[in-house]
Design an enzyme around this catalytic site. Structure first.
Site, PDB file in Angstrom:
ATOM      1  N   PRO A   9      -7.147  -5.620   1.347  1.00 63.03           N
ATOM      2  CA  PRO A   9      -8.257  -5.094   1.969  1.00 63.03           C
ATOM      3  C   PRO A   9      -9.264  -4.441   1.168  1.00 63.03           C
ATOM      4  CG  PRO A   9      -6.451  -3.973   3.097  1.00 63.03           C
ATOM      5  CD  PRO A   9      -6.064  -5.303   2.334  1.00 63.03           C
ATOM      6  N   ASN A  10     -10.667  -4.434   1.264  1.00 65.56           N
ATOM      7  CA  ASN A  10     -11.611  -3.638   0.538  1.00 65.56           C
ATOM      8  C   ASN A  10     -11.756  -3.901  -1.158  1.00 65.56           C
ATOM      9  OD1 ASN A  10     -12.426  -1.981   2.655  1.00 65.56           O
ATOM     10  ND2 ASN A  10     -10.275  -1.235   2.483  1.00 65.56           N
ATOM     11  N   ARG A  17     -17.121  -0.040  -4.817  1.00 61.74           N
ATOM     12  CA  ARG A  17     -16.130   0.805  -4.245  1.00 61.74           C
ATOM     13  C   ARG A  17     -15.439   1.921  -5.003  1.00 61.74           C
ATOM     14  NH1 ARG A  17     -10.094  -0.969  -3.039  1.00 61.74           N
ATOM     15  NH2 ARG A  17      -9.564   0.916  -1.726  1.00 61.74           N
ATOM     16  N   TYR A  22     -12.018   2.419  -9.487  1.00 61.37           N
ATOM     17  CA  TYR A  22     -11.356   0.973  -9.607  1.00 61.37           C
ATOM     18  C   TYR A  22     -12.538   0.175 -10.568  1.00 61.37           C
ATOM     19  CZ  TYR A  22      -8.978   2.108  -5.180  1.00 61.37           C
ATOM     20  OH  TYR A  22      -7.843   2.631  -4.541  1.00 61.37           O
ATOM     21  N   ASN A  73      -1.825  -7.875  -4.750  1.00 59.54           N
ATOM     22  CA  ASN A  73      -2.444  -6.224  -4.643  1.00 59.54           C
ATOM     23  C   ASN A  73      -2.430  -6.347  -3.138  1.00 59.54           C
ATOM     24  OD1 ASN A  73      -3.423  -4.071  -4.532  1.00 59.54           O
ATOM     25  ND2 ASN A  73      -4.994  -4.280  -6.336  1.00 59.54           N
ATOM     26  N   ALA A  76      -4.262  -1.095   0.452  1.00 64.19           N
ATOM     27  CA  ALA A  76      -3.965  -0.210   1.471  1.00 64.19           C
ATOM     28  C   ALA A  76      -2.730  -0.685   2.256  1.00 64.19           C
ATOM     29  CB  ALA A  76      -5.034   0.186   2.451  1.00 64.19           C
ATOM     30  N   HIS A  79       0.915   0.602   1.575  1.00 62.88           N
ATOM     31  CA  HIS A  79       1.834   1.616   1.664  1.00 62.88           C
ATOM     32  C   HIS A  79       2.098   1.689   3.206  1.00 62.88           C
ATOM     33  CE1 HIS A  79      -0.261   2.664  -2.081  1.00 62.88           C
ATOM     34  NE2 HIS A  79      -1.270   2.513  -1.583  1.00 62.88           N
ATOM     35  N   ASP A  86       8.367  -8.413   4.873  1.00 66.22           N
ATOM     36  CA  ASP A  86       9.340  -9.221   5.325  1.00 66.22           C
ATOM     37  C   ASP A  86       8.664 -10.650   4.977  1.00 66.22           C
ATOM     38  OD1 ASP A  86      10.649  -7.332   6.542  1.00 66.22           O
ATOM     39  OD2 ASP A  86       9.932  -7.455   8.555  1.00 66.22           O
ATOM     40  N   GLU A  97       3.828  -7.461  -8.168  1.00 65.84           N
ATOM     41  CA  GLU A  97       2.950  -6.407  -7.376  1.00 65.84           C
ATOM     42  C   GLU A  97       1.928  -5.890  -8.645  1.00 65.84           C
ATOM     43  OE1 GLU A  97       4.638  -3.072  -6.249  1.00 65.84           O
ATOM     44  OE2 GLU A  97       3.164  -2.347  -4.832  1.00 65.84           O
ATOM     45  N   HIS A  99      -1.727  -3.063  -9.211  1.00 71.11           N
ATOM     46  CA  HIS A  99      -2.475  -2.144  -8.396  1.00 71.11           C
ATOM     47  C   HIS A  99      -3.643  -1.714  -9.589  1.00 71.11           C
ATOM     48  CE1 HIS A  99      -0.555  -1.529  -4.768  1.00 71.11           C
ATOM     49  NE2 HIS A  99       0.597  -1.534  -5.654  1.00 71.11           N
ATOM     50  N   ILE A 100      -4.791  -1.658  -9.381  1.00 74.43           N
ATOM     51  CA  ILE A 100      -5.682  -1.588 -10.339  1.00 74.43           C
ATOM     52  C   ILE A 100      -5.649  -0.097 -10.832  1.00 74.43           C
ATOM     53  CG2 ILE A 100      -8.252  -1.123 -10.711  1.00 74.43           C
ATOM     54  CD1 ILE A 100      -8.535  -3.757  -8.689  1.00 74.43           C
ATOM     55  N   SER A 101      -5.430   0.742  -9.824  1.00 79.60           N
ATOM     56  CA  SER A 101      -5.279   2.194 -10.362  1.00 79.60           C
ATOM     57  C   SER A 101      -3.802   2.748 -10.410  1.00 79.60           C
ATOM     58  CB  SER A 101      -5.808   3.063  -9.351  1.00 79.60           C
ATOM     59  OG  SER A 101      -5.123   2.969  -7.903  1.00 79.60           O
ATOM     60  N   ARG A 106      -1.556   9.364  -7.707  1.00 81.84           N
ATOM     61  CA  ARG A 106      -2.704   9.705  -6.735  1.00 81.84           C
ATOM     62  C   ARG A 106      -2.044  10.212  -5.302  1.00 81.84           C
ATOM     63  NH1 ARG A 106      -6.352   4.349  -5.536  1.00 81.84           N
ATOM     64  NH2 ARG A 106      -7.211   5.943  -4.592  1.00 81.84           N
ATOM     65  N   ARG A 110       0.121   7.244  -1.069  1.00 79.99           N
ATOM     66  CA  ARG A 110       0.225   6.200  -1.983  1.00 79.99           C
ATOM     67  C   ARG A 110       1.540   5.786  -2.505  1.00 79.99           C
ATOM     68  NH1 ARG A 110      -5.282   4.582  -1.658  1.00 79.99           N
ATOM     69  NH2 ARG A 110      -6.544   6.352  -1.258  1.00 79.99           N
TER      70      ARG A 110
END
Ligand code: DQA
Length: 144
Positions: A9-10, A17, A22, A73, A76, A79, A86, A97, A99-101, A106, A110
């Site tokens: 999402p997002n 954003r 990001y 990725n 949200a 977390h 599963d 996995e 993550h950009i950040s 953070r 998170r």
């Protein structure tokens, strides 16, 4: 070799954003980067984005027998989502996995990654380049 890249999402709002976290590049630019790296590495790729947890679970399930590796990725849902964890475990497709950040520096909410528990490696804090690193790592892993 066939990879599925899943963005949660997002991430479709990249560029607009929180650019200080990001970056200013768009989601379209991210997809182009992923496709370019995969072309150079001779990997077939499908890039999927959804704002819906169930759609991501459905996509992971449908990947069984179709894709050799997953780059994810979960945004949200990283977390919160035991369902995505599963699903990754259910299909047993090697997953990395991204993550950009750098989520490790953070907010405390998170600091847990459910999806990460089913992944062979995590890249965080490398911006878009983390996807390129994940693609190359997964190719190396699957070529062994
Ligand atoms: C993110 C980090 C998550 O905590 C956040 O909810 C996102 C993006 C990242 O790529 O840095 O949406 O996964």
């Amino acid at each position: 070799m066939k990879f599925l890249v899943i963005n949660g999402p997002n991430l479709n709002m990249l560029g607009l954003r929180e650019p200080s976290i990001y970056g200013e590049r768009s989601y379209k630019a991210l997809v182009e980067l992923i496709e370019t790296v995969c072309r150079d590495e001779e990997i077939q790729v499908e890039v999927f984005q959804s704002n819906h947890e169930g759609a991501i679970v459905d996509k992971i399930q449908a990947a069984y027998g179709v894709f050799d590796g997953i780059i994810i990725n979960p945004a949200a849902y990283t977390h919160t989502s035991v369902a995505i964890l599963d699903a990754l475990k259910a299909v047993s497709i090697p997953a990395v996995e991204v993550h950009i950040s750098d989520v490790s520096t953070r907010e405390s909410f998170r600091q847990v990654s459910y999806a990460g528990m089913a992944c062979i490696k995590t890249y965080m804090g490398h911006g878009f380049e983390g996807y390129a690193m994940a693609i190359r790592y997964l190719k190396g892993y699957l070529s062994k």
